[in-house]
Design an enzyme around this catalytic site. Structure first.
Site, PDB file in Angstrom:
ATOM      1  N   HIS A  15     -11.313   5.528  -5.165  1.00  0.00           N
ATOM      2  CA  HIS A  15      -9.973   4.191  -5.239  1.00  0.00           C
ATOM      3  C   HIS A  15      -8.686   5.569  -6.670  1.00  0.00           C
ATOM      4  O   HIS A  15      -9.171   6.315  -6.606  1.00  0.00           O
ATOM      5  CB  HIS A  15     -10.428   3.498  -5.657  1.00  0.00           C
ATOM      6  N   CYS A  34      -7.786   5.667 -14.126  1.00  0.00           N
ATOM      7  CA  CYS A  34      -8.003   5.252 -12.859  1.00  0.00           C
ATOM      8  C   CYS A  34      -6.644   5.453 -11.882  1.00  0.00           C
ATOM      9  O   CYS A  34      -6.642   5.301 -10.878  1.00  0.00           O
ATOM     10  CB  CYS A  34      -8.698   4.569 -12.903  1.00  0.00           C
ATOM     11  N   HIS A  40     -10.902   8.903  -7.646  1.00  0.00           N
ATOM     12  CA  HIS A  40     -12.069   9.819  -8.266  1.00  0.00           C
ATOM     13  C   HIS A  40     -12.741   8.310  -7.943  1.00  0.00           C
ATOM     14  O   HIS A  40     -12.400   7.177  -7.361  1.00  0.00           O
ATOM     15  CB  HIS A  40     -11.392   9.298  -9.553  1.00  0.00           C
ATOM     16  N   HIS A  42     -16.134   5.591  -8.046  1.00  0.00           N
ATOM     17  CA  HIS A  42     -17.628   5.321  -8.438  1.00  0.00           C
ATOM     18  C   HIS A  42     -18.640   5.229  -8.076  1.00  0.00           C
ATOM     19  O   HIS A  42     -18.244   4.584  -7.243  1.00  0.00           O
ATOM     20  CB  HIS A  42     -16.504   3.591  -9.123  1.00  0.00           C
ATOM     21  N   ASP A  80     -19.312   1.205   1.465  1.00  0.00           N
ATOM     22  CA  ASP A  80     -19.411   2.879   0.510  1.00  0.00           C
ATOM     23  C   ASP A  80     -19.442   4.258   1.718  1.00  0.00           C
ATOM     24  O   ASP A  80     -19.198   4.216   2.489  1.00  0.00           O
ATOM     25  CB  ASP A  80     -21.011   3.084   1.607  1.00  0.00           C
ATOM     26  N   HIS A  81     -19.432   5.198   0.530  1.00  0.00           N
ATOM     27  CA  HIS A  81     -18.616   6.424   0.730  1.00  0.00           C
ATOM     28  C   HIS A  81     -16.839   6.168   1.022  1.00  0.00           C
ATOM     29  O   HIS A  81     -16.918   7.535   2.416  1.00  0.00           O
ATOM     30  CB  HIS A  81     -19.533   6.719   1.973  1.00  0.00           C
ATOM     31  N   GLU A 125     -18.256  -1.985 -12.222  1.00  0.00           N
ATOM     32  CA  GLU A 125     -17.777  -0.715 -11.991  1.00  0.00           C
ATOM     33  C   GLU A 125     -18.261   0.728 -12.697  1.00  0.00           C
ATOM     34  O   GLU A 125     -18.293   2.026 -11.900  1.00  0.00           O
ATOM     35  CB  GLU A 125     -16.047  -0.432 -12.725  1.00  0.00           C
TER      36      GLU A 125
END
Ligand code: NI
Length: 136
Positions: A15, A34, A40, A42, A80-81, A125
């Site tokens: 995100h 962030c 980047h 998490h 996911d991903h 997070e």
């Protein structure tokens, strides 16, 4: 008697936290690392809590197989991903902070869980930063 049943799940996602109208410098001041323009990732962890009456016959509040299944299909398979900003429609308009991701997950799961059961979602997070949403 009411009992809370919980299930953990994981997803990795990328995100960027930023407000379009702001300069990169202001975004960096408010959102810190962030706001990195190149995104980047998490390793998110979620805990879904369902509270309700223990059924007298089955002895269950909710079928954990069902809970596992809806978390997988509605949340993990979707997020996911993924790059949340670019690939998830909801986050084209909404900043993908832990708070907003948690609300999104809660709203999505709420539709799949019996209305007489209480739902709350905890989203990590990082191992030290986490949020919780229970509706409202
Ligand atoms: Ni971040």
């Amino acid at each position: 008697m009411k009992v809370t049943v919980s299930r953990k799940a994981y997803f990795n996602a990328a995100h960027r936290l930023y407000i379009k109208q702001w300069s990169d410098e202001k975004n960096l001041n408010i959102f810190g690392k962030c706001s990195n323009p190149n995104f980047h990732g998490h390793n998110y962890e979620i805990i879904v809590h369902v509270k309700g009456k223990v059924d007298e016959l089955t002895g269950m509040v909710i079928d954990l197989k069902y809970l596992k299944q809806i978390i997988k299909h509605e949340i993990e398979d979707l997020l996911d991903h993924k790059n949340l900003n670019l690939e998830i429609k909801y986050f084209k308009e909404v900043v993908p902070t832990a708070e907003n991701i948690c609300i999104f997950i809660w709203n999505t799961l709420r539709k799949k869980i019996d209305k007489n059961k209480h739902l709350s979602v905890t989203l990590f997070e990082t191992p030290r930063n986490f949020v919780k949403y229970s509706g409202n």
